[in-house]
Structures are given as structure tokens and as C-alpha cells.
Motif scaffolding. Structure first.
Motif, PDB file in Angstrom:
ATOM      1  N   HIS A   1       0.548  -1.422  -0.130  1.00  0.00           N
ATOM      2  CA  HIS A   1      -0.151  -0.035   0.137  1.00  0.00           C
ATOM      3  C   HIS A   1       1.462   1.138  -0.013  1.00  0.00           C
ATOM      4  N   LEU A   2       1.651   1.369   0.569  1.00  0.00           N
ATOM      5  CA  LEU A   2       3.358   2.595   0.650  1.00  0.00           C
ATOM      6  C   LEU A   2       3.277   2.528  -0.697  1.00  0.00           C
ATOM      7  N   MET A   3       3.839   1.795  -1.534  1.00  0.00           N
ATOM      8  CA  MET A   3       4.128   1.659  -2.552  1.00  0.00           C
ATOM      9  C   MET A   3       3.744   2.066  -3.312  1.00  0.00           C
ATOM     10  N   SER A   4       2.401   1.779  -2.984  1.00  0.00           N
ATOM     11  CA  SER A   4       1.347   2.197  -4.979  1.00  0.00           C
ATOM     12  C   SER A   4       1.122   3.468  -4.867  1.00  0.00           C
ATOM     13  N   ASP A   5       0.001   4.137  -5.765  1.00  0.00           N
ATOM     14  CA  ASP A   5      -0.016   4.854  -6.465  1.00  0.00           C
ATOM     15  C   ASP A   5      -0.920   6.469  -6.132  1.00  0.00           C
ATOM     16  N   ALA A   6      -2.063   5.212  -4.677  1.00  0.00           N
ATOM     17  CA  ALA A   6      -2.181   5.798  -3.934  1.00  0.00           C
ATOM     18  C   ALA A   6      -1.799   6.659  -2.815  1.00  0.00           C
ATOM     19  N   LEU A   7      -0.983   6.414  -2.521  1.00  0.00           N
ATOM     20  CA  LEU A   7      -0.216   6.876  -1.487  1.00  0.00           C
ATOM     21  C   LEU A   7       1.213   7.953  -1.943  1.00  0.00           C
ATOM     22  N   PHE A   8       1.789   6.694  -2.409  1.00  0.00           N
ATOM     23  CA  PHE A   8       3.349   7.466  -3.097  1.00  0.00           C
ATOM     24  C   PHE A   8       2.934   7.970  -4.441  1.00  0.00           C
ATOM     25  N   SER A   9       3.595   9.309  -4.620  1.00  0.00           N
ATOM     26  CA  SER A   9       2.657  10.467  -4.921  1.00  0.00           C
ATOM     27  C   SER A   9       3.998   9.733  -6.228  1.00  0.00           C
TER      28      SER A   9
END
Lengths: 79, 679
Positions: B524-532
Motif C-alpha cells: 500500500h505504501l508503495m502504491s500510486d494511491a499513497l506514493f506520489s
């Protein structure tokens, strides 16, 4: 003068050398302190209290008086 | 801050002006000379023959000194000015300014040089929240000095202005009638002393006058020593050297002197937070430990000295609680604000214990840990007795002071930060997830100190048992199986606040997540939703409250990402940590090597540059500390006994990284890392 050592606080005549000195602007301020109604930082900012000498010790004693169980360790005296 | 303002600072005194050097405070411009949370100059405007000089350039290479190069306006672009104007300004025990006029004409110049001054003695809270003053302002002229004063009962503050050249005082202005021969020059030195207490008035004035004018040799020497003592960094990616130097200089600038304790601790940020903040000072000290460990010692001693002693609803104070914020302005003095000190943070107490352990692991300073044993025990007692308000085994917060206390007492302390995925706010009390992580970490770290330094094995065993139980309970109560991450918080009804936020990254730093849960959180942290692409957003784009310009619901905070990157290293995700580190460091390069407190959470693909957040503090302490923790992350620096473990993992653009003379219990040692190209 307050003498602090061995977990006890003793009130003595104020004629000796002190590690720290706290000066209040009035008897009302002293009384407010004793009743826990005057916060030490507030008193300093308003010019009602000034501290000299060993400031860490003085702050511990002044703050500790709010709980009547000073947190300062080791012997020392605050005037 | 907008680019047209210029700031210099030294600890808790600073000046914010426009780009000509003028101060003109208004509802929209927070100009001023500030000291101890009070504005001692609200107006300071230079005119020559009734005209404002025109800006040519600004030399602001030192954080405490700036030089404005100006010229007398001619009123026409094709007419050259024949008068250079230099304002050389510094701050150290007051404001010092040298004004120099150089006449380039073939004939003499007859000039009226005028400095309009005023002091409104506004508390920083009054400046920020536009509140009216209650006391009385006055002005006095005496023996060549202009004195502005303010009194409200026993509270008094004064500003004293003097000049080396005789001035004609006209109302609030100093006027100089100057005659400069052809190709000659004229100058005057101005000194502005700030006086907080009537009893110390003479001493403050003398100290200000003796501050060596605009040169500030003491500050200059202190800065040079600070940089010389820090490890030397070199890298094949040149911006990193600039970012590192900028961080060291900004940390020096933010050093806050405490008259009771030798040394300095980091103030939180310019302009609104030049004060002791428990959480900010603790985290910044943690980030800076491998570089300038002395900050941590002063932070720990200072926060121990003002640790909570009693239950005080107004200040949100409880016995053993570590302070949130200490202020010295008028509103604090009259208890219109509770910052004397204010204790409204639920995480500072655990972070205090975390830093105490980390400090000893780096420095081997057992004496400080022994000295602070009573405070550490009181802090742990607060966690168990007051932090866990309802005995459910989790730390939760609800303010005691509903008028002026903080509603959110976690690092995301704006009012809209703790929201469900559908955007509705979670009712209090709130138990945010990172609070549980910090507590878990604090218990394990305190157990080590109890066993190795305080000689209390039974307490160490107890703390470790508590930590194991907390970890188990945490997974049961916070995990959201259908979404695969930990809830942001439990709300007042023990419901999971189901937004996806950066808070889950802090759980990796603390080590509370089990391996499977961590793996899912990393995705999740590295997903596009969190990592800009630049850093980890405070809230994912998928959530109802997401706003790329929301202070805690969508922006990127560099310190947040640095903590997450360090957590990723802890769990063995070196590549992901390196990716986050590179994103933030590349953003730093585009912010002229100085990271702001926060920046907008737009996707990197959408803009070539990271987009500024409008009211971000800069420099800000834990943003300044972020590159330092990222360097530690990239090199994988971890103390183990008397050795420093070095386990580098660099992203490809940072081909090579060298850090020499890292201080610690090993004395000084070096670390080196380079990118390994797969065979």
C-alpha cells in the motif's frame, strides 16, 4: 530558605548561602504559589517571579512545590 | 513562506521582512522582529528623500545575517541611479543593521534618510489568529534612544532603538539629515534591543549593544564549529552534498537556547513554531542522532525538566506526561492560551523513551540514562495510567481543555485528520495506530535500559510482557482484513477508522507489525494511491477526505516519508526505502536543497516540480532532519553494541555515497555505499 535533602524539605531562616534564589514580586504571589493557583511559567512571564543561581534546581523546586513533593534529588538549598 | 519575504533567525529570535528589508506588518503580511513569541518591531521602513529604494539583489548566505543591495530610485528606466544603498542586517541579542549610502555622483548629495518604526508587541498567536491586544502601548524618547513599550499589569515588554549617528526623532521615526560629498559615503549602525523583563532591562540592553554589530562572530564561529564537528558527506550525486549542508546549517539556525540547560535543542519551525515542541524536538533529535547527537541530550534534559507533575485540565497536564509546546508570549502569560507549558500530545511521552534508548545506543552515554531514570519511570507510568484512558490496553486521547486545547493530539493534529474512508470524522477519544506502535517500541527500549542500566530485571521482564500483549491485541483490533492494512485509529466507540494513510508506515519504524502484515502495508505504501512519486501522501488518493492540499489529508511531509523509509529498512525492504529516499531527495533539490514542512500531494507524473503547500514552515526542524534520516537509511546505519553496522542500499542515481567521521560510542567511523549493478 528551603533545605532539600534525603527526600525531605525543611523550611529554615533565610540567612545562608543558597544554590538558587527565587524572588517573588509580592506576598500575594507567594500565597498564590502555595495555593497552587499561580503557574511558575506564567509568573515568570508576567514578571512576578525571577530565578537565579542553579536554574535547573530552581525550576525543579518551584514546579515540585505544586505537588508538595519536590522532584529535585540530592541536597541543595533554594532561597 | 512566500518568496518575497526574507527571514533571518537565531534560535527563538527572528526577523521577517520584505525583499527591500522593510517590515510592515499587516493582516496579510506577518513581518516583524520576533523574540520569545512576541513581535518587538512591526514597522521598520527605510525611505530616502521620501522614496523607497529599489531592490537590486539580496545576499543571504548566513542564516543570521542578510545584506540588501538597493539603489535610490530615479523614476525612469533610462536614468542611472547615483546612490547605492546597502542594508546589512543581523540578529543576535536583538536586531543590528548597518545602513550605508554611497554617492556615485560628481557632486554632493543632500539626503533625508528616514526610518519609520513601530512596535505592536503582538503575541505570535495574535499575529496568526488576528486577535486584538488588551494592554497599553507607549513611546518614550530619552537620551538619544527611542523606546517603545507595552504594559498590562505586571507584564511589560520594551523595544529600544539606538543609532551610531545622531538622529532627529520625529514621532515614531528616526530621521538623519545627511550630506555626502561626491564619491563619498555615509553609514550608521542601528541597534534594536528586545527587553522581556523589567528586572533584566539594563542587562538586555547592554548585551544587545555588545553584540558586535552586524558581523556576529560568535554565531559565525558556532556555525563553523557545528559544521566541522558533523560527519563529512560526499556523493557522486552532487545535489546530496548541497542538501546535506543545507540541513546542517538549518538545524544550526533552529537551535533553541534554554537558559537553564547548557546546549541547544531544535525549535520546530519558522515562523510560527520557533518554540520547544516535545514531538518535533524529539523526532528531529532522533533524525539527527548520527550527525549531531548533542541535540538529543539537550532535548531529553529539557523535556524532563518540564515533564507533567499534576492533573491540570487547562494545560492537558498529567503526571509523567511529556510536554507538547512551551510559549513565552502575552497570551500564555495571561492564560488565554495554555502553553505554559501545554501537554496536549499523546505521543511525546513514548517518543521521549524511544529517543532516550536510541541516544544511549549511539553515544553510550549511560550517565544521562541513569540521571533520567525517575523521569523515564514517570513517563512509563503515564502511558499505563493516563495514556490508556479506559484500560483497553491502547493509548487514546481526548483533550481535557475543550476551549483552547488540541482536539487531535497525534502528529496529524489538524481537526479533519482522523476520518473514515467515507470522509466522516471519527468521534473521540481516538486511539491512532502509530501511538500504539510508539508505545510498543518504548516498552521494548525501556526494557533494555531497565536491564542494562537501571538494574531492574523484573521491570524489564514486565515491560517486554506488556509489549508482546500490546502487539497481539493491536493486530486483533486494528487490522482490516478486507483492505489489507491497519486502521488509522480506533474511534470513541472502538470502531476501526478505515482510511488508508501514511500512519501505517510509522508502524514499520516501531516494529509492531508482524511480517505478513508489514508486507501488505508495504504494498500500500508503495502504491500510486499513497506514493506520489516524491513521497508518501498523508492520506491515499482513494479516501473520502483526500485533498492534495489538505494539511494532513493528502500533502506529503518529508519527515513522515523519512520515518517510513527507515521503517522499510527495518523490515528488509531496502529497494523500496531507497525509492522513497530518492523521491524526497529529488524534491529537495527542486526546493533549492531545503525541504519545506509539507508540499502538495499531486502525482509526480502530473508536474515537473513538487508543488508548494501555501503556509508551510521553512526551515522546519523535522523536514530539515529528513535528509539526515534518509542518509542513515541509504547507508543502513545501525549501532550494535560498540560497533556501527553499515548495510548500504542506494538507488541508482546516487551511485556512490560516503559519510566520514560518524560520531558514536565507537569514537568516529566511516561508512561507504555504492550501487551494485546486477551481474
Amino acid at each position: 530558605m528551603l533545605e532539600i535533602g534525603d527526600g525531605a524539605v525543611t523550611v529554615k531562616p533565610g540567612d545562608g548561602e543558597a544554590d538558587a534564589v527565587a524572588i517573588c514580586d509580592s506576598e500575594e504571589s507567594v500565597a498564590a504559589f502555595r495555593r497552587g493557583e499561580l503557574n511558575p511559567v506564567v509568573a515568570i512571564l508576567r514578571g512576578q517571579l525571577s530565578l537565579t543561581g542553579n536554574l535547573v534546581f530552581a525550576i525543579k523546586v518551584i514546579r515540585g512545590l505544586r505537588t508538595l513533593t519536590p522532584t529535585a534529588r540530592g541536597a541543595g538549598a533554594a532561597g | 513562506m512566500p518568496v518575497h519575504t526574507v527571514a533571518i533567525l537565531s534560535g527563538n529570535e527572528f526577523v521577517v521582512s520584505d525583499d527591500r528589508g522593510d517590515l510592515e506588518a499587516s493582516a496579510t503580511e506577518s513581518h516583524g522582529l520576533f523574540h520569545d513569541d512576541t513581535r518587538f518591531l512591526s514597522r521598520w521602513i527605510l525611505t530616502i528623500n521620501g522614496q523607497h529604494p529599489t531592490l537590486l539583489s539580496i545576499d543571504d548566505l548566513a542564516y543570521f545575517r542578510v545584506r540588501f543591495f538597493l539603489a535610490q530610485a530615479t523614476g525612469a528606466v533610462y536614468v542611472d541611479s547615483h546612490l547605492s544603498v546597502q542594508r546589512h542586517r543581523s540578529i543576535e541579542h536583538g536586531l543590528h543593521e548597518e545602513i550605508t549610502l554611497i554617492n556615485h555622483a560628481h557632486g554632493p548629495a543632500e539626503l533625508e534618510v528616514r526610518l519609520d518604526a513601530a512596535a505592536d508587541f503582538a503575541d505570535l498567536f495574535e499575529v496568526k489568529d488576528k486577535i486584538e491586544k488588551r494592554g497599553e502601548c507607549y513611546r518614550e524618547l530619552e537620551s538619544g534612544q527611542l523606546r517603545f513599550g507595552y504594559r498590562r499589569g505586571t507584564y511589560s515588554r520594551q523595544t529600544v532603538i539606538t543609532s551610531s549617528e545622531p538622529a532627529d526623532f520625529q514621532g515614531d521615526a528616526l530621521v538623519f539629515h545627511v550630506s555626502i560629498p561626491a564619491h563619498g559615503q555615509w553609514s550608521t549602525r542601528l541597534n534594536v534591543a528586545t527587553i522581556s523583563f523589567a528586572r533584566s532591562r539594563a542587562a538586555a540592553e547592554a548585551k544587545s549593544r555588545q553584540a558586535h554589530g552586524v558581523q556576529c562572530p560568535e554565531l559565525e564561529n558556532s556555525l563553523q564549529q557545528w559544521i566541522a564537528k558533523a560527519p563529512k558527506l560526499s556523493s557522486t550525486w552532487a545535489p546530496l552534498e548541497q542538501i546535506y549542508r543545507r540541513s546542517l546549517v538549518d538545524l544550526a539556525a533552529l537551535r533553541f537556547q534554554n537558559p537553564a540547560i547548557p546546549g541547544a535543542l531544535p525549535a520546530a519551525g519558522l515562523p510560527w513554531f520557533m518554540a520547544v515542541f516535545g514531538r518535533d524536538s524529539l523526532i528531529t533529535s532522533f533524525q539527527a542522532l548520527p550527525f549531531v547527537p548533542e541535540l538529543a541530550a539537550t532535548t531529553l534534559r529539557t523535556l524532563a525538566l518540564i515533564q507533567g507533575l499534576v492533573i491540570d485540565n487547562f494545560r492537558d497536564e498529567e503526571p509523567g506526561k511529556i510536554a507538547h509546546e512551551l510559549r513565552f508570549g502575552e497570551m500564555t502569560a495571561f492564560e488565554e492560551r495554555p502553553h505554559s507549558p501545554y501537554y496536549g500530545s499523546a505521543d511525546s511521552t513514548a517518543l521521549f523513551l524511544v529517543l532516550l534508548d536510541e541516544y544511549e545506543r549511539w553515544t553510550g552515554d549511560r550517565a544521562l540514562v541513569a540521571e533520567l531514570e525517575p523521569e523515564a519511570r514517570a513517563a512509563m507510568d503515564w502511558i499505563d495510567r493516563y495514556g490508556d484512558r479506559d484500560g483497553d490496553g491502547f493509548i487514546e486521547y481526548e483533550r481535557r481543555n475543550p476551549q483552547t486545547g488540541l482536539e487531535n493530539q497525534c502528529w496529524k493534529d489538524s481537526s479533519d485528520s482522523i476520518a473514515f474512508a467515507d470522509g466522516t470524522l471519527a468521534p473521540t477519544p481516538r486511539a491512532t495506530c502509530e501511538l500504539q506502535g510508539y508505545t510498543y517500541d518504548a516498552k521494548l527500549r525501556s526494557a533494555r535500559l531497565a536491564r542494562e542500566i537501571w538494574g531492574d530485571t523484573a521491570w524489564a521482564d514486565h515491560l517486554e510482557r506488556q509489549a508482546r500483549q500490546l502487539k497481539q491485541r493491536f493486530h486483533e483490533a486494528f487490522w482490516i482484513p478486507e483492505r489489507g492494512f491497519f486502521a488509522l485509529a480506533l474511534d470513541g466507540r472502538k470502531r476501526k477508522v478505515d482510511s488508508l494513510t501514511s500512519n501505517i508506515g510509522h508502524l514499520l519504524w516501531s516494529g509492531i507489525a508482524n511480517t505478513d502484515a508489514a508486507e501488505s502495508c508495504v504494498r500500500h505504501l508503495m502504491s500510486d494511491a499513497l506514493f506520489s512519486g516524491w513521497g508518501v501522501r498523508t492520506m491515499a488518493t482513494s479516501e473520502g477526505s483526500f485533498n492534495p492540499l489538505g494539511y494532513h489529508v493528502g500533502t506529503v511531509w518529508p519527515h513522515d516519508t523519512s520515518i517510513i523509509a527507515w521503517g522499510l529498512r527495518r523490515y528488509g525492504y531496502g529497494q523500496e526505502a531507497a525509492r522513497l529516499a530518492l523521491g524526497i531527495l529529488e524534491a529537495a533539490e527542486l526546493f533549492h536543497y531545503r525541504l519545506p514542512e509539507a508540499f502538495a500531494g499531486y502525482a509526480r507524473a502530473a508536474t515537473l516540480y513538487p508543488v508548494e503547500y501555501p503556509t508551510a514552515c521553512s526551515p522546519q526542524a523535522w523536514a530539515t532532519g529528513a535528509p539526515l534520516l534518509l542518509v542513515r537509511t541509504l547507508l543502513g546505519l545501525e549501532p550494535q553494541g560498540k560497533y556501527l553496522i553499515i548495510d548500504p542500499y542506494l538507488p541508482e542515481p546516487i551511485g556512490r555515497l560516503e559519510l566520514l567521521d560518524i560520531p558514536g560510542r565507537w569514537g568516529r567511523t566511516d561508512a561507504f555505499g555504492r550501487v551494485r549493478v546486477p551481474q
